[in-house]
Design an enzyme around this catalytic site. Structure first.
Site: not given
Length: 221
Positions: A12, A14
């Site tokens: 991922d 953020d």
């Protein structure tokens, strides 16, 4: 802890690869100050940064996507964020070492995020992540996490079966997507994690830091 050794590690963005909360929160607070409101404390906004506009507007204005005024705030927030996307955003400590080690081990790595491509493709080069084997944004496929399709598309682009990939994320949706895709899932406990405890997500493993994730790779040859 015995985990299948990966041929690729997907991340991922953020709250996992990069600490982007300062710029996300700053953009949200510029929207507030433009309306004559005081800033929302950073400690309230940081945990919801991985949820993007939905989470930040919810925490800062108490509005949900179906509420009146939400769309106007979302547009204002996204415009503010596009203008200051990488002022304070940085890779998490140890992430550069982890990524270099993956390359040394000939393990591919890539990015799968719910962040819209408009912002993802601006941010990736600013963080020197342009060497990723694949970058799947929130609108690359018709679906976003927790649907598994973005992760399956990443595996296709890398030419690997999903079961030979690890997926690392700091949100329950990341773990749900990874499990649905048939990947080994790693909860990034160094990230934002909402207001939840990663131990409740039923990930295959939990890492407290990027270097702890590197240690997992080294102990699972």
């Amino acid at each position: 802890m015995s985990l299948p050794f990966p041929r690729a590690v997907l991340f991922d963005l953020d709250g996992t690869l990069a600490d982007t909360a300062p710029d996300l929160a700053g953009s949200m607070n510029r929207v507030r100050t433009a309306r004559g409101l005081s800033p929302t404390p950073y400690e309230i906004l940081r945990p919801v940064a991985s949820a993007g506009a939905r989470g930040l507007i919810g925490a800062s204005f108490g509005l949900k996507p179906e509420d009146e005024g939400f769309d106007e705030l979302r547009t204002a927030f996204l415009d503010a964020y596009a203008a200051s996307i990488a002022v304070e955003s940085r890779l998490f400590d140890g992430m550069d070492v982890l990524l270099a080690s993956l390359s040394e081990k000939s393990i591919a790595w890539g990015i799968v995020t719910n962040k819209a491509g408009r912002f993802t493709h601006l941010l990736v080069p600013e963080l020197n992540l342009q060497h990723a084997g694949c970058v799947i944004a929130g609108d690359t496929t018709p679906y976003s996490k927790p649907h598994p399709e973005p992760l399956l598309e990443a595996a296709r682009r890398l030419g690997l079966p999903p079961e030979q990939c690890w997926y690392v994320g700091d949100d329950l949706r990341d773990i749900q997507a990874g499990r649905a895709a048939g990947m080994t899932t790693i909860a990034a406990a160094w990230g934002y994690c909402g207001h939840q405890e990663p131990v409740e997500w039923l990930a295959d493993a939990i890492a407290a830091s990027p270097l702890e994730l590197l240690a997992l790779l080294q102990t699972n040859p």
